[in-house]
Design an enzyme around this catalytic site. Sequence first.
Site, PDB file in Angstrom:
ATOM      1  CG  ASN A 101      -0.248  -0.026   2.510  1.00  0.00           C
ATOM      2  OD1 ASN A 101       0.455   0.926   2.849  1.00  0.00           O
ATOM      3  ND2 ASN A 101      -0.396  -1.110   3.270  1.00  0.00           N
ATOM      4  CE  LYS A 132       8.245 -13.380 -13.349  1.00  0.00           C
ATOM      5  NZ  LYS A 132       9.029 -12.940 -14.491  1.00  0.00           N
ATOM      6  N   PRO A 138      -3.630 -11.210  10.682  1.00  0.00           N
ATOM      7  CG  PRO A 138      -1.700 -11.564  11.939  1.00  0.00           C
ATOM      8  CD  PRO A 138      -2.285 -11.773  10.572  1.00  0.00           C
ATOM      9  CE  LYS A 142      -8.785  -1.882  13.744  1.00  0.00           C
ATOM     10  NZ  LYS A 142      -7.819  -2.602  12.917  1.00  0.00           N
TER      11      LYS A 142
HETATM   12  N1  CTP Z   1      -3.975  -2.546  12.261  1.00  0.00           N
HETATM   13  C1  CTP Z   1      -3.291  -3.627  12.791  1.00  0.00           C
HETATM   14  N2  CTP Z   1      -3.333  -4.830  12.176  1.00  0.00           N
HETATM   15  C2  CTP Z   1      -4.048  -5.002  11.043  1.00  0.00           C
HETATM   16  C3  CTP Z   1      -4.753  -3.909  10.493  1.00  0.00           C
HETATM   17  C4  CTP Z   1      -4.681  -2.702  11.120  1.00  0.00           C
HETATM   18  O1  CTP Z   1      -2.654  -3.466  13.821  1.00  0.00           O
HETATM   19  N3  CTP Z   1      -4.069  -6.192  10.461  1.00  0.00           N
HETATM   20  C5  CTP Z   1      -3.941  -1.261  12.976  1.00  0.00           C
HETATM   21  C6  CTP Z   1      -3.224  -0.164  12.260  1.00  0.00           C
HETATM   22  O2  CTP Z   1      -1.855  -0.098  12.625  1.00  0.00           O
HETATM   23  C7  CTP Z   1      -3.970   1.065  12.721  1.00  0.00           C
HETATM   24  C8  CTP Z   1      -5.403   0.577  12.799  1.00  0.00           C
HETATM   25  O3  CTP Z   1      -5.281  -0.820  13.082  1.00  0.00           O
HETATM   26  O4  CTP Z   1      -3.601   1.479  14.009  1.00  0.00           O
HETATM   27  C9  CTP Z   1      -6.112   0.802  11.499  1.00  0.00           C
HETATM   28  O5  CTP Z   1      -7.196  -0.056  11.401  1.00  0.00           O
HETATM   29  P1  CTP Z   1      -7.824  -0.503  10.020  1.00  0.00           P
HETATM   30  O6  CTP Z   1      -9.030  -1.300  10.376  1.00  0.00           O
HETATM   31  O7  CTP Z   1      -6.807  -1.096   9.128  1.00  0.00           O
HETATM   32  O8  CTP Z   1      -8.188   0.890   9.510  1.00  0.00           O
HETATM   33  P2  CTP Z   1      -8.292   1.372   8.066  1.00  0.00           P
HETATM   34  O9  CTP Z   1      -7.110   0.985   7.252  1.00  0.00           O
HETATM   35  O10 CTP Z   1      -8.577   2.825   8.191  1.00  0.00           O
HETATM   36  O11 CTP Z   1      -9.428   0.424   7.576  1.00  0.00           O
HETATM   37  P3  CTP Z   1     -10.964   0.499   7.238  1.00  0.00           P
HETATM   38  O12 CTP Z   1     -11.043   1.332   6.032  1.00  0.00           O
HETATM   39  O13 CTP Z   1     -11.209  -0.966   7.016  1.00  0.00           O
HETATM   40  O14 CTP Z   1     -11.677   1.057   8.418  1.00  0.00           O
END
Ligand code: CTP
Length: 420
Positions: A225, A303, A321, A358
Amino acid sequence: MAAKRILLIIGGGIAAYKSIELVRLLRKAGMTVRCVLTRAGEQFVTPLTLAALSENKVYTNLFDLKDEVEMGHIELSREADLVVVAPATADLLAKMAAGIADDLATTLLLATDKPVLAAPAMNVRMWLHPATRRNVATLRSDGVTVIEPDEGEMACGEYGPGRLPEPEAIKQAVAAALARTAGAVPLSGQPDFAPASHRPLYGRRLLVTAGPTHEPIDPVRYIANRSSGKQGFAIAAAAAEAGAEVLLVAGPVPLPTPPGVVRVDVETAIQMAAEVEAALPVDAAIMVAAVADWRAADTRAQKIKKDGSGDVPPLALAENPDILAGLAKSAKRPPLLIGFAAETHDVIDHAQAKLARKGCDWIVANDVSADPMGGETNRVHIVSKDGVDSWDRLPKQAVARKLMEKIADELDLRSPVDSN
Ligand code: CTP
């Protein structure tokens, strides 16, 4: 309290000249320094210069019998509070990882019972070579602090990671390592460190995740990303400036390690989760990383080739996770757990939902509607169960510093975690 004692082992390499400045900075910070020069190191700096700056005898030879009478090599390896290897060449790292003791420096490193910090410096290919990667991983799992080299132009004309960090950054890493060994006991005689009143996070352990993750599909392709890692690195830097012991778990980003920060590089979400787990306990965790939600369900060892049929290969995904949510439920949950969210609309509503989902204490909701990822500023809202604190659009460094003030205020209400 006695001044902190550093045994500085200087390997051979063009970067050895920086050890001269390092000795000066460590001395200025009130530490005593004893230098050991490898045979290769002697080609780049002279014992005389180091002796003059350290005001101590410089050791070069294992078989110097006179020194064995004055001070045995075992004693030399143990009288220090911290052994620092800078520059740590690929050869020195390999010998350290393998336990080879074939000269004074490597014998001291095998004989010491003190913590060791290594600052690598080498050509980019040597740093990225699987053998060096293995050696660094072995050393880290043995408890050696291996700081990341800087990235940039090298003496050999190539570009990439492998440059010795600046002496100031090594000095900060030394101070952080000493603080870790001494618990919350402040360093003695440190005129050029900020006074305690300016280091509101002194004696605290902070964990920061930053950057994207890369999820391999096959040996040449991965899911990624656009996270630049800049906000997370600025937060780690501000935490170290505020006096905290900082562990930064970083996804693949070409950013230099901030001074005083211990950095562990990872690629995938699963590796990040393991490093986060290994870092506990911490007083606060700030999860800035843009962790990939999904990884390839099965990573191919070879590959994937086009077969000429025009058929597109299927790409099955598996969910990664959720590191933040996992941490919130863990027995070692940090007393202050902070998540990040990038939102384009209904920023506060989404952040409030995410806070509950969360199980963290704050969500730093980043309004990315006007400024795409990778910019230099952020407009954030700190969402907690107590309400919403909205800040103006600020440079990422300013967001980081303001966040540290808020974290310090919050942690003031709690006693530090016991990391022993
Ligand atoms: N995070 C994490 N592990 C993951 C995904 C996210 O620890 N597998 C943490 C990121 O570091 C951040 C927060 O969760 O602190 C972001 O959550 P996320 O649900 O990924 O938010 P967005 O990317 O904004 O997703 P969405 O658009 O699905 O709400």
